[in-house]
Design a protein around this motif. Structure first.
Motif, PDB file in Angstrom:
ATOM      1  N   SER A 169       9.065  25.460   1.374  1.00 61.88           N
ATOM      2  CA  SER A 169       7.893  24.808   0.793  1.00 61.88           C
ATOM      3  C   SER A 169       7.036  25.851   0.099  1.00 61.88           C
ATOM      4  O   SER A 169       7.237  27.053   0.281  1.00 61.88           O
ATOM      5  CB  SER A 169       7.071  24.110   1.880  1.00 61.88           C
ATOM      6  OG  SER A 169       6.425  25.090   2.666  1.00 61.88           O
ATOM      7  N   GLY A 170       6.067  25.376  -0.656  1.00 65.90           N
ATOM      8  CA  GLY A 170       5.172  26.303  -1.334  1.00 65.90           C
ATOM      9  C   GLY A 170       4.434  27.187  -0.349  1.00 65.90           C
ATOM     10  O   GLY A 170       4.284  28.396  -0.556  1.00 65.90           O
ATOM     11  N   ALA A 171       3.976  26.572   0.740  1.00 67.07           N
ATOM     12  CA  ALA A 171       3.228  27.342   1.735  1.00 67.07           C
ATOM     13  C   ALA A 171       4.081  28.462   2.318  1.00 67.07           C
ATOM     14  O   ALA A 171       3.607  29.590   2.487  1.00 67.07           O
ATOM     15  CB  ALA A 171       2.732  26.415   2.845  1.00 67.07           C
ATOM     16  N   THR A 172       5.336  28.162   2.599  1.00 72.91           N
ATOM     17  CA  THR A 172       6.185  29.214   3.175  1.00 72.91           C
ATOM     18  C   THR A 172       6.516  30.269   2.122  1.00 72.91           C
ATOM     19  O   THR A 172       6.622  31.451   2.455  1.00 72.91           O
ATOM     20  CB  THR A 172       7.487  28.653   3.788  1.00 72.91           C
ATOM     21  OG1 THR A 172       8.202  27.927   2.798  1.00 72.91           O
ATOM     22  CG2 THR A 172       7.196  27.749   4.977  1.00 72.91           C
ATOM     23  N   TYR A 220      -5.754  27.508  -3.912  1.00 70.34           N
ATOM     24  CA  TYR A 220      -4.957  26.753  -2.938  1.00 70.34           C
ATOM     25  C   TYR A 220      -3.555  27.334  -2.931  1.00 70.34           C
ATOM     26  O   TYR A 220      -2.903  27.424  -3.978  1.00 70.34           O
ATOM     27  CB  TYR A 220      -4.907  25.272  -3.300  1.00 70.34           C
ATOM     28  CG  TYR A 220      -4.066  24.485  -2.312  1.00 70.34           C
ATOM     29  CD1 TYR A 220      -4.548  24.199  -1.037  1.00 70.34           C
ATOM     30  CD2 TYR A 220      -2.784  24.070  -2.640  1.00 70.34           C
ATOM     31  CE1 TYR A 220      -3.776  23.514  -0.120  1.00 70.34           C
ATOM     32  CE2 TYR A 220      -1.999  23.374  -1.725  1.00 70.34           C
ATOM     33  CZ  TYR A 220      -2.506  23.096  -0.471  1.00 70.34           C
ATOM     34  OH  TYR A 220      -1.735  22.419   0.445  1.00 70.34           O
ATOM     35  N   HIS A 221      -3.097  27.721  -1.751  1.00 71.25           N
ATOM     36  CA  HIS A 221      -1.763  28.304  -1.646  1.00 71.25           C
ATOM     37  C   HIS A 221      -0.924  27.626  -0.569  1.00 71.25           C
ATOM     38  O   HIS A 221       0.109  28.168  -0.186  1.00 71.25           O
ATOM     39  CB  HIS A 221      -1.873  29.806  -1.355  1.00 71.25           C
ATOM     40  CG  HIS A 221      -2.539  30.590  -2.458  1.00 71.25           C
ATOM     41  ND1 HIS A 221      -1.957  30.773  -3.699  1.00 71.25           N
ATOM     42  CD2 HIS A 221      -3.737  31.218  -2.522  1.00 71.25           C
ATOM     43  CE1 HIS A 221      -2.774  31.492  -4.459  1.00 71.25           C
ATOM     44  NE2 HIS A 221      -3.857  31.772  -3.778  1.00 71.25           N
ATOM     45  N   GLY A 222      -1.371  26.473  -0.068  1.00 73.63           N
ATOM     46  CA  GLY A 222      -0.616  25.774   0.960  1.00 73.63           C
ATOM     47  C   GLY A 222      -1.380  25.719   2.266  1.00 73.63           C
ATOM     48  O   GLY A 222      -2.510  26.215   2.358  1.00 73.63           O
ATOM     49  N   ALA A 241       2.080  36.222  -7.690  1.00 74.40           N
ATOM     50  CA  ALA A 241       1.798  35.058  -8.537  1.00 74.40           C
ATOM     51  C   ALA A 241       2.335  33.817  -7.837  1.00 74.40           C
ATOM     52  O   ALA A 241       3.532  33.715  -7.579  1.00 74.40           O
ATOM     53  CB  ALA A 241       2.454  35.236  -9.904  1.00 74.40           C
ATOM     54  N   ASP A 242       1.441  32.896  -7.526  1.00 76.25           N
ATOM     55  CA  ASP A 242       1.833  31.636  -6.900  1.00 76.25           C
ATOM     56  C   ASP A 242       2.064  30.611  -8.017  1.00 76.25           C
ATOM     57  O   ASP A 242       1.117  29.989  -8.505  1.00 76.25           O
ATOM     58  CB  ASP A 242       0.736  31.181  -5.932  1.00 76.25           C
ATOM     59  CG  ASP A 242       1.032  29.815  -5.335  1.00 76.25           C
ATOM     60  OD1 ASP A 242       2.024  29.175  -5.722  1.00 76.25           O
ATOM     61  OD2 ASP A 242       0.242  29.370  -4.470  1.00 76.25           O
ATOM     62  N   GLU A 243       3.340  30.471  -8.405  1.00 74.07           N
ATOM     63  CA  GLU A 243       3.691  29.504  -9.464  1.00 74.07           C
ATOM     64  C   GLU A 243       4.234  28.209  -8.860  1.00 74.07           C
ATOM     65  O   GLU A 243       4.996  27.492  -9.505  1.00 74.07           O
ATOM     66  CB  GLU A 243       4.705  30.125 -10.443  1.00 74.07           C
ATOM     67  CG  GLU A 243       4.134  31.263 -11.274  1.00 74.07           C
ATOM     68  CD  GLU A 243       4.436  31.140 -12.775  1.00 74.07           C
ATOM     69  OE1 GLU A 243       4.863  30.048 -13.209  1.00 74.07           O
ATOM     70  OE2 GLU A 243       4.219  32.127 -13.494  1.00 74.07           O
ATOM     71  N   VAL A 244       3.818  27.922  -7.637  1.00 72.23           N
ATOM     72  CA  VAL A 244       4.336  26.714  -6.974  1.00 72.23           C
ATOM     73  C   VAL A 244       4.029  25.465  -7.809  1.00 72.23           C
ATOM     74  O   VAL A 244       4.886  24.604  -7.986  1.00 72.23           O
ATOM     75  CB  VAL A 244       3.764  26.596  -5.550  1.00 72.23           C
ATOM     76  CG1 VAL A 244       4.102  25.252  -4.925  1.00 72.23           C
ATOM     77  CG2 VAL A 244       4.317  27.724  -4.668  1.00 72.23           C
ATOM     78  N   ALA A 245       2.797  25.378  -8.344  1.00 71.35           N
ATOM     79  CA  ALA A 245       2.442  24.204  -9.152  1.00 71.35           C
ATOM     80  C   ALA A 245       2.805  24.391 -10.623  1.00 71.35           C
ATOM     81  O   ALA A 245       3.294  23.462 -11.268  1.00 71.35           O
ATOM     82  CB  ALA A 245       0.954  23.909  -9.013  1.00 71.35           C
ATOM     83  N   VAL A 246       2.549  25.579 -11.166  1.00 74.25           N
ATOM     84  CA  VAL A 246       2.674  25.764 -12.613  1.00 74.25           C
ATOM     85  C   VAL A 246       4.107  26.070 -13.062  1.00 74.25           C
ATOM     86  O   VAL A 246       4.415  25.966 -14.254  1.00 74.25           O
ATOM     87  CB  VAL A 246       1.731  26.885 -13.120  1.00 74.25           C
ATOM     88  CG1 VAL A 246       0.273  26.471 -12.986  1.00 74.25           C
ATOM     89  CG2 VAL A 246       1.980  28.205 -12.388  1.00 74.25           C
ATOM     90  N   ALA A 290       8.218  26.705  -5.796  1.00 79.30           N
ATOM     91  CA  ALA A 290       8.631  25.623  -4.884  1.00 79.30           C
ATOM     92  C   ALA A 290       8.630  24.323  -5.681  1.00 79.30           C
ATOM     93  O   ALA A 290       9.462  24.154  -6.561  1.00 79.30           O
ATOM     94  CB  ALA A 290       7.726  25.545  -3.660  1.00 79.30           C
ATOM     95  N   LYS A 291       7.644  23.461  -5.415  1.00 83.23           N
ATOM     96  CA  LYS A 291       7.564  22.116  -6.010  1.00 83.23           C
ATOM     97  C   LYS A 291       8.682  21.735  -6.985  1.00 83.23           C
ATOM     98  O   LYS A 291       9.550  20.954  -6.634  1.00 83.23           O
ATOM     99  CB  LYS A 291       6.194  21.928  -6.667  1.00 83.23           C
ATOM    100  CG  LYS A 291       5.062  21.839  -5.635  1.00 83.23           C
ATOM    101  CD  LYS A 291       3.758  21.347  -6.239  1.00 83.23           C
ATOM    102  CE  LYS A 291       2.726  21.046  -5.177  1.00 83.23           C
ATOM    103  NZ  LYS A 291       1.707  22.077  -4.976  1.00 83.23           N
ATOM    104  N   GLY A 292       8.660  22.258  -8.219  1.00 84.67           N
ATOM    105  CA  GLY A 292       9.589  21.774  -9.245  1.00 84.67           C
ATOM    106  C   GLY A 292      10.973  22.400  -9.206  1.00 84.67           C
ATOM    107  O   GLY A 292      11.830  22.060 -10.020  1.00 84.67           O
TER     108      GLY A 292
END
Ligand SMILES: *Cc1c(COP(=O)(O)O)cnc(C)c1O
Length: 452
Positions: free
Chosen positions: A115-118, A151-153, A256-261, A285-287
């Motif tokens: 997951s993004g958080a992990t 927000y990072h999870g 860099a947290d690209e979980v959303a972007v 993560a996400k996408g």
């Protein structure tokens, strides 16, 4: 298939929904999704809804995508899951290679999680351990620099580096200390500042905080270009590049947290590309699976990876892993999704759709209850206000963002707000006629909810 009213009853009796005020949820009779068709979700009564938020920001090509379905079915005929602890698996190797080939330069190692958080948690632990194990490293580097509102999870490490005060209020006693820099955004400018002076101050603060703490910092963590959950806050051009330059000058890792972007949502495969930035650690993560299955990855440079090498007894191992890490079904979906992104030129679709959305939402520019429209690619936040001139908020008990969601649901469109920010997050692969439908519904629902 179980009867609809029984499903409702069991949902209310047994399912504790994430980020959901359960008492109100039960009264609202939310759609129970049982099927999907392209960009639509279908509920137990057969009603169709346009998926206006990419099933919480992860769906890329729509649902029931033939190539992704086939990839998962094909993998299912071979093996659904085997571990990456001491073994490897075909799809996880192939996906790692495909990610490295496409990621910003220098990111050559892929650590999977779910997951993004992990993915963020992994990056934090890697950065922390890296300083303790690299040649000439330091065990004083305990401090993460993070951005206000970030927000990072929802795991404890990722909440610690997050900047959402509500969570820090509730879970504060469980979190580690960090140092926060202000989010460089100017919707509500503090007194005594102009737009320009405030942004300049935000850039200066980043530099000041880094210099002041440089011997104690483990890493700078940020969401590149867009802070998603903070309300789709779009950073000014140059902030990410500035963060990279400062961290490089002071020998600090940039996470860099690209979980959303990531995976096309901002118009490039990775948001970092837009400022020519190569981070030291990249979280996705996400996408990554096209929105199909829970796979995440943390990419690292060779330099970071090298600090973890040595004889097993030296204890330089990265001590982290999850049971389903690198799940073959998920990785097979990820490979098929990446291929489709390229075969269908989804990035060009994002850019075309972004232009349509910008044009359509300009209809809201003078709306008495629209304070600001923020957009990067196909990530959109429409901030509702009680009063445009003063930017006064609606009283929270009115749940204005939520009322817009309910109005959109009546129109056959699924939305989910962030407080009073109406979020539109169409899948990168959505065709333009459905983008128009989404904009129609959003505009009408904002009108309806704010005039009631
Ligand atoms: C959603 C999100 C996360 C958390 O991802 P999960 O898969 O929900 O754990 C982390 N960072 C950002 C930027 C996100 O948008």
């Amino acid at each position: 298939m179980i009867d609809q009213s029984l499903l409702r009853q069991w949902d209310n009796n047994h399912v504790w929904h994430p980020f959901t005020a359960m008492q109100a949820y039960v009264d609202e009779r939310a759609p129970i999704i049982t099927d999907a068709d392209g960009f639509h979700l279908i509920d137990a009564s057969g009603k169709r809804y346009l998926d206006g938020i990419s099933s919480l920001w992860c769906n890329v090509h729509g649902h029931r995508v033939p190539e992704i379905d086939a990839a998962i079915r094909g993998q299912l005929d071979r093996v659904a899951h085997s571990t990456l602890l001491g073994l490897s698996s075909g799809p996880s190797i192939e996906l790692a290679r495909a990610l490295v080939e496409r990621a910003p330069a220098g990111l050559s190692r892929v650590f999977y999680s779910d997951s993004g958080a992990t993915a963020v948690e992994v990056a934090l632990k890697i950065a922390f351990q890296y300083h303790r194990q690299k040649a000439g490293g330091s065990d004083r580097r305990n401090l993460f620099v993070c951005v206000g509102g970030a927000y990072h999870g929802d795991t404890l490490g990722s909440i610690s580096v997050g900047g959402i005060d509500l969570f820090h209020g509730i879970y504060g006693g469980l979190l580690f200390p960090t140092v926060r820099v202000p989010s460089p955004v100017v919707f509500r400018i503090p007194e005594g500042h102009t737009r320009e002076s405030y942004l300049a101050w935000c850039f200066d603060e980043l530099e000041r905080v880094i210099i002041e703490n440089r011997d104690r910092i483990a890493a700078l963590v940020m969401e590149p270009l867009v802070q998603g959950a903070a309300g789709i806050l779009v950073h000014p051009t140059g902030y990410l590049a500035r963060a990279r330059a400062l961290t490089r000058d002071h020998g600090l890792p940039l996470i860099a947290d690209e979980v959303a972007v990531g995976f096309g949502r901002t118009g490039t495969l990775f948001a970092c590309e837009q400022e020519d930035v190569a981070p030291d650690l990249l979280c996705v993560a996400k996408g990554i699976t096209g929105g199909y299955l829970p796979v995440a990855a943390t990419l690292a440079t060779d330099e970071i990876y090298a600090a973890f090498l040595g004889h097993p007894h030296e204890g330089r191992t990265f001590f982290h892993g999850h049971t389903y890490t690198g799940n073959p079904l998920g990785c097979a979906a990820g490979l098929a999704s990446l291929k489709r992104l390229e075969d269908r030129n989804v990035l060009a679709n994002v850019q075309a759709n972004a232009a349509i959305i910008e044009r359509r939402l300009s209809e809201l520019r003078d709306h008495p209850h629209v304070g600001e429209i923020r957009q990067k690619g196909v990530m959109i936040g429409i901030e509702l206000v009680a009063d445009r001139a003063t930017k006064a908020t609606f009283p929270p008990p009115r749940r204005m963002g939520h009322l817009v969601t309910l109005a959109a649901r009546q129109r056959g469109v699924i939305l989910r707000p962030l407080g009073d920010v109406v979020v539109l997050m169409p899948a990168p692969g959505m065709p333009c006629d459905l983008i128009e439908t989404l904009c129609d519904a959003a505009i009408a629902s904002i009108d309806e909810a704010t005039s009631s």
